[in-house]
Design an enzyme around this catalytic site. Structure first.
Site, mmCIF file in Angstrom:
data_model
loop_
_atom_site.group_PDB
_atom_site.id
_atom_site.type_symbol
_atom_site.label_atom_id
_atom_site.label_comp_id
_atom_site.label_asym_id
_atom_site.label_seq_id
_atom_site.Cartn_x
_atom_site.Cartn_y
_atom_site.Cartn_z
ATOM 1 N N HIS A 173 0.821 -1.220 0.000
ATOM 2 C CA HIS A 173 0.000 0.000 0.000
ATOM 3 C C HIS A 173 0.857 1.273 0.000
ATOM 4 O O HIS A 173 0.306 2.381 -0.085
ATOM 5 C CB HIS A 173 -0.922 0.021 1.231
ATOM 6 N N GLU A 175 -1.013 -15.681 24.874
ATOM 7 C CA GLU A 175 -1.256 -17.132 24.948
ATOM 8 C C GLU A 175 0.026 -17.930 24.688
ATOM 9 O O GLU A 175 0.020 -19.010 24.115
ATOM 10 C CB GLU A 175 -2.408 -17.538 24.028
HETATM 11 N N1 CAA Z 1 -1.749 -30.060 29.081
HETATM 12 C C1 CAA Z 1 -1.862 -30.701 30.279
HETATM 13 N N2 CAA Z 1 -0.878 -30.695 31.209
HETATM 14 C C2 CAA Z 1 0.256 -30.028 30.919
HETATM 15 C C3 CAA Z 1 0.443 -29.344 29.698
HETATM 16 C C4 CAA Z 1 -0.623 -29.389 28.765
HETATM 17 N N3 CAA Z 1 -0.517 -28.761 27.581
HETATM 18 N N4 CAA Z 1 1.649 -28.766 29.683
HETATM 19 C C5 CAA Z 1 2.235 -29.075 30.860
HETATM 20 N N5 CAA Z 1 1.379 -29.824 31.592
HETATM 21 C C6 CAA Z 1 1.640 -30.400 32.913
HETATM 22 C C7 CAA Z 1 2.804 -31.378 32.820
HETATM 23 O O1 CAA Z 1 2.355 -32.682 32.481
HETATM 24 C C8 CAA Z 1 3.367 -31.342 34.208
HETATM 25 O O2 CAA Z 1 2.585 -32.125 35.083
HETATM 26 P P1 CAA Z 1 3.231 -33.340 35.951
HETATM 27 O O3 CAA Z 1 4.276 -32.726 36.827
HETATM 28 O O4 CAA Z 1 2.093 -33.903 36.711
HETATM 29 O O5 CAA Z 1 3.812 -34.292 34.968
HETATM 30 C C9 CAA Z 1 3.120 -29.894 34.623
HETATM 31 O O6 CAA Z 1 2.075 -29.392 33.780
HETATM 32 C C10 CAA Z 1 4.350 -29.027 34.482
HETATM 33 O O7 CAA Z 1 4.807 -29.129 33.163
HETATM 34 P P2 CAA Z 1 6.186 -28.508 32.715
HETATM 35 O O8 CAA Z 1 7.272 -29.009 33.619
HETATM 36 O O9 CAA Z 1 6.342 -28.716 31.249
HETATM 37 O O10 CAA Z 1 5.931 -26.965 33.043
HETATM 38 P P3 CAA Z 1 6.902 -25.727 33.000
HETATM 39 O O11 CAA Z 1 6.892 -25.050 34.299
HETATM 40 O O12 CAA Z 1 8.218 -26.121 32.388
HETATM 41 O O13 CAA Z 1 6.116 -24.729 32.006
HETATM 42 C C11 CAA Z 1 5.422 -23.853 29.956
HETATM 43 C C12 CAA Z 1 5.672 -25.071 30.823
HETATM 44 C C13 CAA Z 1 5.054 -24.441 28.624
HETATM 45 C C14 CAA Z 1 6.614 -22.947 29.789
HETATM 46 C C15 CAA Z 1 4.238 -23.072 30.551
HETATM 47 O O14 CAA Z 1 4.632 -22.452 31.725
HETATM 48 C C16 CAA Z 1 3.644 -22.076 29.606
HETATM 49 O O15 CAA Z 1 2.845 -22.438 28.734
HETATM 50 N N6 CAA Z 1 3.984 -20.761 29.755
HETATM 51 C C17 CAA Z 1 3.324 -19.722 28.996
HETATM 52 C C18 CAA Z 1 2.112 -19.225 29.684
HETATM 53 C C19 CAA Z 1 1.144 -18.596 28.751
HETATM 54 O O16 CAA Z 1 0.908 -19.073 27.640
HETATM 55 N N7 CAA Z 1 0.510 -17.529 29.194
HETATM 56 C C20 CAA Z 1 -0.496 -16.909 28.412
HETATM 57 C C21 CAA Z 1 -1.406 -16.191 29.296
HETATM 58 S S1 CAA Z 1 -3.066 -16.313 28.874
HETATM 59 C C22 CAA Z 1 -3.351 -15.178 27.685
HETATM 60 O O17 CAA Z 1 -2.520 -14.598 27.075
HETATM 61 C C23 CAA Z 1 -4.814 -15.104 27.450
HETATM 62 C C24 CAA Z 1 -5.374 -13.937 26.829
HETATM 63 O O18 CAA Z 1 -5.987 -13.151 27.514
HETATM 64 C C25 CAA Z 1 -5.410 -13.784 25.354
#
Ligand code: CAA
Length: 377
Positions: free
Chosen positions: A337, A362
């Site tokens: 544009h 997210e």
């Molecule tokens: N589904 C189910 N369980 C899950 C999972 C999933 N997708 N991911 C992890 N878990 C569980 C794991 O199985 C584990 O459980 P157990 O100990 O019982 O086995 C537990 O959670 C911890 O898992 P991790 O050790 O992998 O967790 P972590 O501390 O290393 O963190 C991470 C993982 C992916 C970094 C996570 O912290 C994350 O997603 N961070 C980003 C947060 C985020 O997306 N925030 C967005 C805010 S919301 C928003 O923006 C909304 C809006 O308004 C638009």
């Protein structure tokens, strides 16, 4: 090529017609005034778009994920602000209650949410806990048959315009992610205060606020799942939410693409339509390729979800690719544009600002790469 069923095509067409007729005309105005699209969302509720994947017995439409994501793309095509409210409501709010809520919680909260009679919000993020929600500071301390919550939640979509918020808080400081629990808190609960509203670069018609919990008492009956289930509940909700953001990205990219094709056909430079210049044609070809690839990733993650299979990795791949793709597409759209793309006369300026947050909320692109590689290893 992914083939839509007749029902999916019908839902996509209904959403498209509604979006172009009812949402598009004032989208730019709302972007400037930051006016929340309350009436539009009401109407979307009546059309069944606020709890699409929730069964009819709980106020929803009972569609598959693919239909929902097609509808979301169409809404995002006209207004990304409206789309983010729809996305949060359908996935992180309604699906969480449907999957993890008790029957009473479903009747009390899911039914009005899924039927679009009220807006919901999800509060996980805090001022010092974004990518790392396990480090959140909000506490929930046992008090008789309930909990007293204290803390501040940040960047909460629909923080002001929602009537109920799903809130995570630490019920046990010592247990890391297993010490986080999730609560349903109606907005009129004493001690729940809506804090500052962010003044954002994009998505300006969707409100993003702080939610402050000041000795906010929540009865045990409003805990979702068991104590310590909150982190898994949030992560499960985010899996679904992330395909939604991928679909939202596709919708904005499709709009920027169509605007660019239209403009390229009209605009003449060096005596010919700029659509005849290879520099422009190749940009358009790259944009079409990115959009098509992202849409296929959305549909592929959705079909896993519809089959009841785990789709954590595929949702993260779709979100990573689509959100990066749309930022590339909107930048090219502004470039095509030229000077006009930098003005508010053309929608691509709004698309450019709206898309910027898609690689951030997210879960940032960096977080998606963590999720993808964690799933691989
Ligand atoms: N589904 C189910 N369980 C899950 C999972 C999933 N997708 N991911 C992890 N878990 C569980 C794991 O199985 C584990 O459980 P157990 O100990 O019982 O086995 C537990 O959670 C911890 O898992 P991790 O050790 O992998 O967790 P972590 O501390 O290393 O963190 C991470 C993982 C992916 C970094 C996570 O912290 C994350 O997603 N961070 C980003 C947060 C985020 O997306 N925030 C967005 C805010 S919301 C928003 O923006 C909304 C809006 O308004 C638009």
């Amino acid at each position: 090529m992914f083939k839509l069923t007749d029902e999916q095509t019908m839902i996509r067409n209904t959403a498209r017609e509604f979006s172009r007729k009812m949402i598009a005309p004032a989208a730019s105005h709302r972007d400037q005034t930051k006016e929340f699209p309350a009436e539009i969302l009401n109407r979307m509720g009546e059309l069944g778009m606020m709890g699409m994947m929730i069964p009819a017995e709980y106020g929803g439409e009972g569609t598959d994920a693919t239909s929902y994501l097609l509808a979301l793309m169409e809404i995002a095509y006209s207004c990304a602000s409206t789309a983010v409210v729809m996305s949060v409501q359908n996935s992180i709010v309604c699906e969480t209650l449907y999957k993890f809520g008790t029957e009473k919680q479903k009747i009390d909260y899911l039914v009005p949410l899924a039927s679009g009679k009220m807006i919901g919000a999800f509060a996980l993020t805090e001022p010092a806990a974004g990518s790392d929600p396990v480090s959140q500071q909000t506490t929930a301390v046992k008090d008789g048959d309930g909990y007293i919550l204290n803390g501040t939640k940040r960047f909460i979509t629909s923080g002001k315009n929602s009537r109920v918020v799903l809130v995570t808080a630490k019920t046990d400081e010592q247990k890391g992610h297993k010490g986080i629990s999730c609560f349903i808190i109606p907005k009129d609960t004493p001690g729940l205060i809506v804090g500052r509203t962010e003044d954002k670069m994009g998505l300006r018609a969707s409100d993003t606020t702080d939610i402050i919990l000041d000795n906010c008492r929540v009865p045990m009956s409003r805990m979702i799942g068991k104590p310590g289930d909150g982190f898994k509940i949030a992560m499960t909700g985010l899996d679904s939410g992330r395909i939604g953001i991928a679909a939202q990205s596709c919708g904005v990219a499709m709009a920027a693409f169509d605007a660019s094709v239209k403009y390229a056909k009209q605009r003449k430079q060096f005596g010919i339509s700029i659509s005849k210049h290879q520099a422009i044609r190749f940009q358009i070809a790259d944009m079409a390729t990115g959009i098509e690839a992202a849409r296929q990733l959305v549909f592929s993650a959705a079909s896993l979800k519809d089959r009841g299979e785990k789709y954590t990795k595929e949702a993260a791949i779709a979100k990573l690719f689509a959100s990066e793709m749309v930022n590339d597409v909107v930048a090219r759209a502004v470039q095509i544009h030229g000077g006009y793309g930098f003005t508010k006369e053309y929608d691509v300026e709004r698309f450019y600002r709206d898309a910027r947050v898609f690689t951030i909320y997210e879960g940032t692109s960096e977080i998606q790469r963590m999720v993808i590689s964690n799933q691989i290893f």
